[in-house]
Scaffold this motif. Structure first.
Motif, PDB file in Angstrom:
ATOM      1  N   LYS A  66       1.315   4.241  -2.881  1.00  0.00           N
ATOM      2  CA  LYS A  66       1.079   5.634  -2.515  1.00  0.00           C
ATOM      3  C   LYS A  66       2.281   6.521  -2.819  1.00  0.00           C
ATOM      4  O   LYS A  66       2.141   7.625  -3.323  1.00  0.00           O
ATOM      5  CB  LYS A  66       0.734   5.714  -1.034  1.00  0.00           C
ATOM      6  CG  LYS A  66       0.188   7.064  -0.606  1.00  0.00           C
ATOM      7  CD  LYS A  66      -0.395   6.977   0.778  1.00  0.00           C
ATOM      8  CE  LYS A  66       0.533   7.646   1.764  1.00  0.00           C
ATOM      9  NZ  LYS A  66       0.015   7.650   3.124  1.00  0.00           N
ATOM     10  N   THR A  67       3.487   6.024  -2.525  1.00  0.00           N
ATOM     11  CA  THR A  67       4.682   6.863  -2.637  1.00  0.00           C
ATOM     12  C   THR A  67       5.531   6.581  -3.863  1.00  0.00           C
ATOM     13  O   THR A  67       6.469   7.321  -4.130  1.00  0.00           O
ATOM     14  CB  THR A  67       5.571   6.684  -1.397  1.00  0.00           C
ATOM     15  OG1 THR A  67       5.974   5.315  -1.324  1.00  0.00           O
ATOM     16  CG2 THR A  67       4.852   7.091  -0.143  1.00  0.00           C
TER      17      THR A  67
ATOM     18  N   LYS B  20       0.836  -1.201   0.000  1.00  0.00           N
ATOM     19  CA  LYS B  20       0.000   0.000   0.000  1.00  0.00           C
ATOM     20  C   LYS B  20       0.874   1.256   0.000  1.00  0.00           C
ATOM     21  O   LYS B  20       0.643   2.207  -0.750  1.00  0.00           O
ATOM     22  CB  LYS B  20      -0.907  -0.020   1.231  1.00  0.00           C
ATOM     23  CG  LYS B  20      -1.945   1.064   1.268  1.00  0.00           C
ATOM     24  CD  LYS B  20      -2.821   0.902   2.500  1.00  0.00           C
ATOM     25  CE  LYS B  20      -3.826   2.019   2.613  1.00  0.00           C
ATOM     26  NZ  LYS B  20      -4.604   1.936   3.843  1.00  0.00           N
ATOM     27  N   TRP B  21       1.936   1.226   0.837  1.00  0.00           N
ATOM     28  CA  TRP B  21       2.865   2.347   0.902  1.00  0.00           C
ATOM     29  C   TRP B  21       3.581   2.532  -0.432  1.00  0.00           C
ATOM     30  O   TRP B  21       3.778   3.648  -0.893  1.00  0.00           O
ATOM     31  CB  TRP B  21       3.867   2.083   2.028  1.00  0.00           C
ATOM     32  CG  TRP B  21       4.982   3.095   2.087  1.00  0.00           C
ATOM     33  CD1 TRP B  21       4.929   4.318   2.656  1.00  0.00           C
ATOM     34  CD2 TRP B  21       6.299   2.953   1.549  1.00  0.00           C
ATOM     35  NE1 TRP B  21       6.130   4.953   2.513  1.00  0.00           N
ATOM     36  CE2 TRP B  21       6.993   4.145   1.831  1.00  0.00           C
ATOM     37  CE3 TRP B  21       6.966   1.948   0.856  1.00  0.00           C
ATOM     38  CZ2 TRP B  21       8.314   4.347   1.453  1.00  0.00           C
ATOM     39  CZ3 TRP B  21       8.277   2.151   0.478  1.00  0.00           C
ATOM     40  CH2 TRP B  21       8.940   3.344   0.775  1.00  0.00           C
TER      41      TRP B  21
END
Length: 133
Positions: A14-15, A10-11
């Motif tokens: 997102k990034t 997920k991170w």
């Protein structure tokens, strides 16, 4: 284990970043030399706004800086105590009179308190004059 993996994925989404361990990116081809350069920029955090400005301004031009400084100096003079201001003005007058006397002694003219007119290629205050040949 599984929760950490899901959070990591997920991170990553997102990034657009990943944490590479030793040996993970060793088999990268010669065309992908800079992995960080290919990555898109993520969110940019804004710093705190300055109080009292009203409008957030990032960069100012040279003329804006000059005008702000002149206005600040003018207000500083206006808000000064009268005795201090009159002392300062007297100093300025005596310095100007000394310049006039020095110019007259050397036989050259004095351009006045406004400085050179800019007609003969001299730099005007705050502007870049054209140099003539």
């Amino acid at each position: 284990g599984r929760v950490k993996k899901e959070l990591y994925e997920k991170w990553q989404k997102k990034t657009n970043q990943s944490i590479g361990r030793v040996g993970v990116f060793d088999d990268v081809t010669a065309t992908d030399d800079n992995i960080e350069d290919d990555r898109q920029g993520g969110r940019v955090k804004k710093g705190p706004k300055q109080k009292g400005t009203g409008v957030e301004s990032d960069l100012k031009t040279a003329t804006q800086v000059r005008k702000k400084r002149e206005a600040d100096n003018k207000m500083k003079l206006k808000n000064m105590k009268k005795a201090d201001r009159s002392k300062l003005e007297a100093k300025k007058r005596s310095a100007r009179n000394a310049k006039v006397a020095e110019a007259a002694a050397e036989g050259r003219g004095w351009q006045g308190k406004k400085g050179f007119s800019g007609r003969y290629g001299n730099q005007v205050k705050g502007k870049l004059g054209k140099k003539r040949k």
